[in-house]
Design a protein around this motif. Structure first.
Motif, PDB file in Angstrom:
ATOM      1  N   VAL A   7      -2.310  11.571  -9.629  1.00 46.40           N
ATOM      2  CA  VAL A   7      -2.876  10.338  -8.786  1.00 46.40           C
ATOM      3  C   VAL A   7      -1.535   9.593  -8.560  1.00 46.40           C
ATOM      4  O   VAL A   7      -0.503   9.441  -9.342  1.00 46.40           O
ATOM      5  CB  VAL A   7      -3.744   9.467  -9.644  1.00 46.40           C
ATOM      6  CG1 VAL A   7      -3.787   8.076  -9.229  1.00 46.40           C
ATOM      7  CG2 VAL A   7      -4.991  10.192  -9.503  1.00 46.40           C
ATOM      8  N   SER A   8      -1.350   9.139  -7.288  1.00 46.19           N
ATOM      9  CA  SER A   8      -0.260   8.002  -6.984  1.00 46.19           C
ATOM     10  C   SER A   8      -0.995   6.842  -6.958  1.00 46.19           C
ATOM     11  O   SER A   8      -2.341   6.782  -6.599  1.00 46.19           O
ATOM     12  CB  SER A   8       0.060   8.334  -5.544  1.00 46.19           C
ATOM     13  OG  SER A   8      -0.810   8.269  -4.313  1.00 46.19           O
ATOM     14  N   SER A   9      -0.359   5.642  -7.398  1.00 44.37           N
ATOM     15  CA  SER A   9      -0.723   4.424  -7.642  1.00 44.37           C
ATOM     16  C   SER A   9      -0.037   3.449  -6.882  1.00 44.37           C
ATOM     17  O   SER A   9       0.812   2.922  -7.391  1.00 44.37           O
ATOM     18  CB  SER A   9      -0.760   3.948  -9.285  1.00 44.37           C
ATOM     19  OG  SER A   9      -1.340   2.906  -9.397  1.00 44.37           O
ATOM     20  N   PRO A  10      -0.683   2.969  -5.556  1.00 45.93           N
ATOM     21  CA  PRO A  10       0.273   1.994  -4.840  1.00 45.93           C
ATOM     22  C   PRO A  10      -0.229   0.514  -5.310  1.00 45.93           C
ATOM     23  O   PRO A  10      -0.955   0.496  -6.194  1.00 45.93           O
ATOM     24  CB  PRO A  10      -0.518   2.121  -3.509  1.00 45.93           C
ATOM     25  CG  PRO A  10      -1.688   2.891  -3.608  1.00 45.93           C
ATOM     26  CD  PRO A  10      -1.701   3.737  -4.986  1.00 45.93           C
ATOM     27  N   LEU A  11       0.885  -0.268  -5.023  1.00 42.63           N
ATOM     28  CA  LEU A  11       0.586  -1.736  -5.677  1.00 42.63           C
ATOM     29  C   LEU A  11      -0.455  -2.352  -5.146  1.00 42.63           C
ATOM     30  O   LEU A  11      -1.133  -3.152  -5.896  1.00 42.63           O
ATOM     31  CB  LEU A  11       1.665  -2.769  -5.491  1.00 42.63           C
ATOM     32  CG  LEU A  11       3.311  -2.053  -6.143  1.00 42.63           C
ATOM     33  CD1 LEU A  11       4.140  -2.778  -5.402  1.00 42.63           C
ATOM     34  CD2 LEU A  11       2.899  -1.820  -7.450  1.00 42.63           C
ATOM     35  N   GLU A  12      -1.138  -1.974  -4.001  1.00 45.15           N
ATOM     36  CA  GLU A  12      -2.306  -2.370  -3.365  1.00 45.15           C
ATOM     37  C   GLU A  12      -2.968  -1.344  -2.633  1.00 45.15           C
ATOM     38  O   GLU A  12      -2.533  -0.494  -2.155  1.00 45.15           O
ATOM     39  CB  GLU A  12      -1.866  -3.623  -2.309  1.00 45.15           C
ATOM     40  CG  GLU A  12      -1.502  -4.947  -2.994  1.00 45.15           C
ATOM     41  CD  GLU A  12      -1.369  -5.974  -2.020  1.00 45.15           C
ATOM     42  OE1 GLU A  12      -1.367  -5.701  -0.757  1.00 45.15           O
ATOM     43  OE2 GLU A  12      -0.731  -6.849  -2.421  1.00 45.15           O
ATOM     44  N   LYS A  53       0.729  -1.269  -0.152  1.00 48.52           N
ATOM     45  CA  LYS A  53      -0.033   0.073   0.092  1.00 48.52           C
ATOM     46  C   LYS A  53       0.761   1.203   0.269  1.00 48.52           C
ATOM     47  O   LYS A  53       0.274   2.364  -0.362  1.00 48.52           O
ATOM     48  CB  LYS A  53      -0.864  -0.190   1.210  1.00 48.52           C
ATOM     49  CG  LYS A  53      -1.892  -1.195   1.251  1.00 48.52           C
ATOM     50  CD  LYS A  53      -2.631  -1.027   2.544  1.00 48.52           C
ATOM     51  CE  LYS A  53      -3.753  -2.332   2.417  1.00 48.52           C
ATOM     52  NZ  LYS A  53      -4.369  -2.463   3.781  1.00 48.52           N
ATOM     53  N   LEU A  54       2.160   0.942   0.528  1.00 47.65           N
ATOM     54  CA  LEU A  54       3.176   2.209   0.473  1.00 47.65           C
ATOM     55  C   LEU A  54       4.181   2.425  -0.710  1.00 47.65           C
ATOM     56  O   LEU A  54       5.028   3.048  -0.652  1.00 47.65           O
ATOM     57  CB  LEU A  54       3.727   2.237   1.793  1.00 47.65           C
ATOM     58  CG  LEU A  54       2.776   2.327   2.890  1.00 47.65           C
ATOM     59  CD1 LEU A  54       3.391   2.126   4.429  1.00 47.65           C
ATOM     60  CD2 LEU A  54       1.977   3.347   3.241  1.00 47.65           C
TER      61      LEU A  54
END
Lengths: 108, 311
Positions: free
Chosen positions: B305-310, B286-287
């Motif tokens: 937009v930031s795009s976390p892996l989860e 998530k980070l």
């Protein structure tokens, strides 16, 4: 130059005869939590100082003198850097990866 | 938070819009004021649907790191690149700390993994990349800034991109430094550009002061801002702090990106800036992640937009 003679001395009898032979014991600076401990270390001339990186972040040890008195390679966790201080003086240094980390060795 | 609900057509300089899209939080800046909304909303889809030129911002891949909370950042890098590819970007910007220890094997592995995506990538050096031998191993593999020592510019899809190196010759007790040589280059480089040209500046250390006690800022960033002041749309992309942060100053929007390797604490929230080791299970991805940037013509809004892996 005096310290170089100390290092070259190999016979125990000769070592015992040299004043300040205790200065040959290495002194240690521990690197952890983005800090040098102790930040100021006082040693006798001829002392070898060992920086030991116990942090989980790489750091280095870079003299602020011009020209630089010493500069380590990048130290990963548990890697060490050694430098023998021959001459009296104050040697300031820092981490060139995290320049807010600063320390100094006072030789005298 | 939004100043205007409609694009401000009177803003002479703000002719362009950039949209960062992904699976996370959508940041929109209109009239200089940011607001956020969750992706998946009709508005977010509407913005994404406008398409246009898009690229990915990736940072702090730190290949060679092998401790808590992420013993193998090659895996999370590959996951991040899968995410990046899904955006079908025109290119990618990497804002430095490609490696952890500047070792040749780390550079080779990073180049191998990133090149395998087939996405053209432009690199800014991080201090972990150029700490040894004046960055010889970095510039051998990523030679775009080799001649100058790390700075260069290029144009793509009507956007002017400027890479700066603010990590070389860091001084004791000081933050990042752009230096007179690069500022001179920048002045020359910008002099031929019209004020309506969208500008993207990318560099490793934040080009504004995030947290001085940890060195999270750039000593001479005010001089940079003066050179950029006449431009209507300026986006500054940085890494280094392993977390997303935004700030707007006039027409300049600053953004930092996540790392793909490990998160760092919020400024001043812990004794040091080292990796957050004690993450609860399942929190790491998530980070970590990437950012997507899309330019949308004839809009005054700037969306991020930031795009976390989860998550």
């Amino acid at each position: 130059m005096q310290s170089r003679r100390f290092l070259l001395a190999s016979a125990p009898a000769l070592l015992a005869a040299i004043p300040m032979a205790q200065a040959q014991q290495p002194a240690t600076v521990t690197i952890d939590d983005h800090d040098y401990a102790p930040r100021e270390l006082r040693v006798a001339p001829g002392t070898k100082v060992v920086w030991n990186n116990k942090d989980d972040t790489p750091h280095n040890v870079v003299s602020t003198d011009n020209p630089r008195a010493f500069r380590s390679r990048i130290l990963d966790t548990d890697e060490v850097f050694e430098f023998t201080f021959a001459s009296p003086g104050t040697y300031s240094y820092y981490c060139s990866l995290h320049p807010h980390m600063q320390g100094r060795i006072v030789v005298g | 938070m939004r100043k205007d609900d409609t694009p401000n057509q009177d803003r002479r300089h703000a002719l362009e819009c950039m949209l960062w899209g992904g699976s996370g939080l959508l940041w929109t800046v209109a009239g200089g004021v940011p607001r956020s909304s969750l992706l998946g909303t009709p508005e977010a889809h509407a913005q994404s649907a406008q398409g246009g030129f898009s690229f990915v911002h990736i940072s702090d891949t730190h290949l060679g790191f092998n401790m808590a909370p992420n013993p193998d950042p090659t895996v999370t890098l590959q996951e991040s690149l899968e995410r990046a590819k899904s955006f079908r970007p025109a290119m990618m910007l990497h804002t430095g700390d490609v490696t952890h220890l500047s070792r040749p094997g780390e550079f080779d592995r990073a180049a191998q993994i990133i090149n395998a995506t087939g996405i053209e990538t432009h690199y800014a050096p991080g201090e972990h990349d150029v700490v040894e031998d004046d960055g010889k191993d970095f510039f051998q593999r990523f030679p775009q800034g080799a001649r100058t020592g790390g700075f260069y510019s290029f144009d793509q899809a009507g956007v002017h991109f400027i890479c700066l190196n603010n990590v070389t010759n860091l001084q004791a007790g000081k933050m990042g430094m752009i230096g007179a040589q690069q500022l001179h280059f920048l002045e020359q480089d910008l002099s031929a550009r019209s004020a309506s040209t969208p500008i993207v500046v990318f560099a490793h250390i934040p080009l504004w002061v995030v947290h001085e006690p940890w060195g999270w800022g750039t000593e001479d960033s005010a001089q940079l801002l003066r050179l950029l002041a006449r431009f209507g749309s300026v986006t500054v992309l940085n890494g280094h702090i392993h977390q997303t942060m935004q700030k707007v100053e006039g027409h300049v929007a600053f953004h930092t990106g996540m790392s793909t390797a490990f998160p760092q604490p919020a400024p001043g929230s812990r004794p040091s800036a080292g990796p957050i080791r004690d993450l609860p299970p399942g929190e790491l991805r998530k980070l970590l992640g990437v950012n997507r940037v899309t330019r949308v013509q004839n809009q005054a809004a700037l969306a991020v937009v930031s795009s976390p892996l989860e998550g």
